[in-house]
Scaffold this motif. Structure first.
Motif, PDB file in Angstrom:
ATOM      1  N   ALA A 207      40.409  89.667  -3.539  1.00  0.00           N
ATOM      2  CA  ALA A 207      40.562  90.716  -4.554  1.00  0.00           C
ATOM      3  C   ALA A 207      41.401  90.239  -5.733  1.00  0.00           C
ATOM      4  CB  ALA A 207      41.206  91.947  -3.917  1.00  0.00           C
ATOM      5  N   GLU A 208      42.469  89.489  -5.450  1.00  0.00           N
ATOM      6  CA  GLU A 208      43.315  88.994  -6.540  1.00  0.00           C
ATOM      7  C   GLU A 208      42.568  87.984  -7.405  1.00  0.00           C
ATOM      8  OE1 GLU A 208      46.413  90.000  -7.448  1.00  0.00           O
ATOM      9  OE2 GLU A 208      45.955  91.602  -6.008  1.00  0.00           O
ATOM     10  N   ARG A 209      41.763  87.109  -6.802  1.00  0.00           N
ATOM     11  CA  ARG A 209      40.979  86.156  -7.591  1.00  0.00           C
ATOM     12  C   ARG A 209      39.963  86.874  -8.473  1.00  0.00           C
ATOM     13  NH1 ARG A 209      41.355  83.039  -2.749  1.00  0.00           N
ATOM     14  NH2 ARG A 209      39.360  83.876  -2.030  1.00  0.00           N
TER      15      ARG A 209
ATOM     16  N   VAL B 188      38.245  88.859 -13.766  1.00  0.00           N
ATOM     17  CA  VAL B 188      37.960  89.982 -14.664  1.00  0.00           C
ATOM     18  C   VAL B 188      38.901  89.953 -15.861  1.00  0.00           C
ATOM     19  CG1 VAL B 188      38.023  92.501 -14.852  1.00  0.00           C
ATOM     20  CG2 VAL B 188      36.988  91.436 -12.853  1.00  0.00           C
ATOM     21  N   ALA B 189      40.170  89.603 -15.604  1.00  0.00           N
ATOM     22  CA  ALA B 189      41.132  89.515 -16.716  1.00  0.00           C
ATOM     23  C   ALA B 189      40.725  88.417 -17.687  1.00  0.00           C
ATOM     24  CB  ALA B 189      42.530  89.255 -16.161  1.00  0.00           C
ATOM     25  N   LEU B 190      40.241  87.255 -17.185  1.00  0.00           N
ATOM     26  CA  LEU B 190      39.768  86.191 -18.068  1.00  0.00           C
ATOM     27  C   LEU B 190      38.565  86.646 -18.882  1.00  0.00           C
ATOM     28  CD1 LEU B 190      40.011  83.020 -15.787  1.00  0.00           C
ATOM     29  CD2 LEU B 190      41.544  83.683 -17.643  1.00  0.00           C
ATOM     30  N   SER B 191      37.665  87.374 -18.215  1.00  0.00           N
ATOM     31  CA  SER B 191      36.477  87.854 -18.924  1.00  0.00           C
ATOM     32  C   SER B 191      36.863  88.825 -20.033  1.00  0.00           C
ATOM     33  CB  SER B 191      35.528  88.524 -17.938  1.00  0.00           C
ATOM     34  OG  SER B 191      34.422  89.096 -18.603  1.00  0.00           O
TER      35      SER B 191
ATOM     36  N   LEU C 178      41.710  77.694 -12.612  1.00  0.00           N
ATOM     37  CA  LEU C 178      42.440  77.301 -11.401  1.00  0.00           C
ATOM     38  C   LEU C 178      43.563  78.314 -11.187  1.00  0.00           C
ATOM     39  CD1 LEU C 178      42.656  73.454 -12.031  1.00  0.00           C
ATOM     40  CD2 LEU C 178      41.095  74.648 -10.490  1.00  0.00           C
ATOM     41  N   PRO C 179      43.236  79.511 -10.631  1.00  0.00           N
ATOM     42  CA  PRO C 179      44.263  80.556 -10.505  1.00  0.00           C
ATOM     43  C   PRO C 179      45.312  80.183  -9.465  1.00  0.00           C
ATOM     44  CG  PRO C 179      42.262  81.222  -9.367  1.00  0.00           C
ATOM     45  CD  PRO C 179      41.939  79.939 -10.101  1.00  0.00           C
ATOM     46  N   GLU C 180      46.532  80.546  -9.729  1.00  0.00           N
ATOM     47  CA  GLU C 180      47.646  80.366  -8.791  1.00  0.00           C
ATOM     48  C   GLU C 180      48.128  81.747  -8.361  1.00  0.00           C
ATOM     49  OE1 GLU C 180      50.640  77.995 -10.540  1.00  0.00           O
ATOM     50  OE2 GLU C 180      49.387  76.197 -10.753  1.00  0.00           O
ATOM     51  N   ILE C 181      47.703  82.156  -7.146  1.00  0.00           N
ATOM     52  CA  ILE C 181      48.040  83.488  -6.630  1.00  0.00           C
ATOM     53  C   ILE C 181      49.135  83.339  -5.592  1.00  0.00           C
ATOM     54  CG2 ILE C 181      47.159  85.549  -5.444  1.00  0.00           C
ATOM     55  CD1 ILE C 181      44.407  84.840  -6.566  1.00  0.00           C
ATOM     56  N   SER C 182      50.224  84.066  -5.752  1.00  0.00           N
ATOM     57  CA  SER C 182      51.363  83.981  -4.841  1.00  0.00           C
ATOM     58  C   SER C 182      51.045  84.655  -3.507  1.00  0.00           C
ATOM     59  CB  SER C 182      52.594  84.641  -5.475  1.00  0.00           C
ATOM     60  OG  SER C 182      52.315  86.006  -5.753  1.00  0.00           O
ATOM     61  N   GLU C 183      51.814  84.294  -2.476  1.00  0.00           N
ATOM     62  CA  GLU C 183      51.630  84.884  -1.145  1.00  0.00           C
ATOM     63  C   GLU C 183      51.911  86.394  -1.198  1.00  0.00           C
ATOM     64  OE1 GLU C 183      50.690  83.791   1.918  1.00  0.00           O
ATOM     65  OE2 GLU C 183      50.036  81.957   0.901  1.00  0.00           O
TER      66      GLU C 183
END
Length: 433
Positions: free
Chosen positions: A342-344, A349-352, A407-412
């Motif tokens: 979901a976060e990715r 969507v934010a990039l789009s 290359l998204p960096e999503i935190s734990e």
């Protein structure tokens, strides 16, 4: 001299005629009713149904139980639904009780019926369940004629005259029975709780049970045993006996609290179980030809059966706990996977959406470059420098020209972040909600 009725002769004659007609009609109706009663057949009184004697009834139930066991054994999963069972005149609970005596009952199993389909459902399933009594070895328990040294718990029973639940003349016998049970428990390595163990907790309440004479410590729970005398029939209320409050206060507390007189019978009864006030209490008492002293082996047989039942219950609880823990861990893993997915997607969507904004800005930038062509050279040079800076910022922010944005960096995730994906589970553990 004429009477008043004679003086009214014409009117009275008409009334009398009508009265005679009505009486004749009533007499005719009664005669017809009597005639019908005489001609009706005489009803013979129905004979009450003869109930078969108890031995014949038990034999009939035992035969039905053996047939039911055979049917269950022949099924693939050893289960029968109530829709497939026609018991006829037999009662299910009576047959299940007789099934314990059936010759074809598998060792260590008993026939039970479990309701299916909710609390209001009348459907049930007949199947086998563990019968631990088959694995218990019955051993005799001797009762001493004289006791040299009583167990502290038995001493406490003898000393507490207010709550003995046994009349004075029968206390020695009750004490010998309790001593026999305490000695047998000690011989088997079972700890009998001492009276001093019952200490109040920080709230002032006793942390251990206050009822009962003997409490046995086990790995599962405390198991209580108490002895009481059975009251005779015909007892009267204290108020009917005319007893005053001062007279009642002289009675032992266990009698005074009854509100009724206690008629001594000398018959003793043992109550045993984890809660001596509940429905699960098992009872054993003096019989017509058998004293309670001869039944103490049954007390320990019931206790041993309870131990096996508790061991099985604990085993099933551990299996259920392991299964619950595995399900919770799997739910956490799935929740984390769903969270990252979901976060990715949110990042994409934010990039789009950012790209759509940049396209709008790029179109405006192109128009701006055309617009500055009409400025004087010095101003055009300054405006051109500003628009070059804007163009560089747009290229830097545009994911299509800067692939490192993909290359998204999503935190734990934090525990609270996983709640929407746990489907009812708690992120803090399998038992928390």
């Amino acid at each position: 001299m004429l009477t008043k009725r004679g003086q009214q002769w014409p009117a009275a004659t008409a009334q009398d005629t009508e009265s005679r007609r009505i009486r004749a009609k009533v007499a005719t109706a009664r005669a017809q009713t009597d005639q019908l009663k005489e001609s009706a057949p005489v009803k013979t009184p129905r004979k009450p149904r003869s109930k078969p004697p108890a031995p014949a009834l038990a034999a009939r139930d035992l035969l039905a139980a053996e047939e039911l066991i055979q049917r269950v054994l022949e099924t693939e999963d050893q289960k029968l639904l109530s829709a497939d069972v026609d018991l006829g005149p037999f009662k299910l609970q009576r047959i299940l009780a007789q099934a314990l005596k059936a010759s074809n009952r598998p060792h260590g199993k008993k026939l039970v019926a479990s309701t299916i389909g909710g609390w209001s459902s009348k459907e049930y399933e007949i199947h086998f369940a563990p019968h631990f009594r088959d694995f218990v070895e019955v051993q005799s328990v001797p009762v001493p004629e004289r006791v040299g040294k009583y167990h502290p718990a038995v001493k406490a029973f003898m000393a507490d005259k207010r709550w003995q639940y046994v009349t004075k003349e029968h206390v020695p016998r009750a004490a010998r029975i309790l001593q026999a049970i305490a000695s047998e428990a000690t011989r088997r390595g079972i700890e009998v709780m001492l009276p001093d163990d019952r200490k109040p907790n920080r709230y002032g309440y006793l942390s251990n049970p206050t009822h009962g004479n003997l409490w046995l410590r086990t790995d599962y729970d405390l198991y209580g045993i108490e002895i009481k005398e059975i009251s005779g029939k015909g007892a009267k209320k204290f108020s009917d006996l005319g007893m005053t409050w001062q007279q009642r206060q002289k009675l032992p507390s266990w009698i005074e609290r009854r509100g009724w007189e206690f008629i001594s019978t000398g018959k003793l009864q043992i109550n045993q179980g984890t809660s001596l006030d509940g429905y699960g209490t098992q009872k054993l008492s003096d019989g017509r030809g058998t004293l309670l002293e001869e039944k103490l082996s049954e007390v320990f047989a019931r206790f041993d059966t309870w131990l096996l039942e508790q061991a099985e219950r604990k085993r099933l609880e551990e299996i259920a706990e392991e299964r619950r823990q595995r399900n919770w861990e799997a739910a956490m893993e799935n929740a984390k996977a769903d969270y990252f997915e979901a976060e990715r997607w949110k990042y994409f969507v934010a990039l789009s959406e950012e790209d759509e904004k940049l396209r709008k800005y790029e179109a405006f930038l192109a128009k701006a470059k055309q617009a500055i062509e009409h400025l004087p050279s010095k101003q055009r040079f300054a405006a051109s420098g500003f628009l070059s800076e804007v163009d560089a910022v747009l290229r830097e922010r545009n994911p299509l020209t800067s692939p490192e944005h993909f290359l998204p960096e999503i935190s734990e995730p934090k525990p609270e972040d996983l709640k929407p994906y746990l489907r009812g589970w708690s992120p803090h553990g399998s038992h928390r909600h």
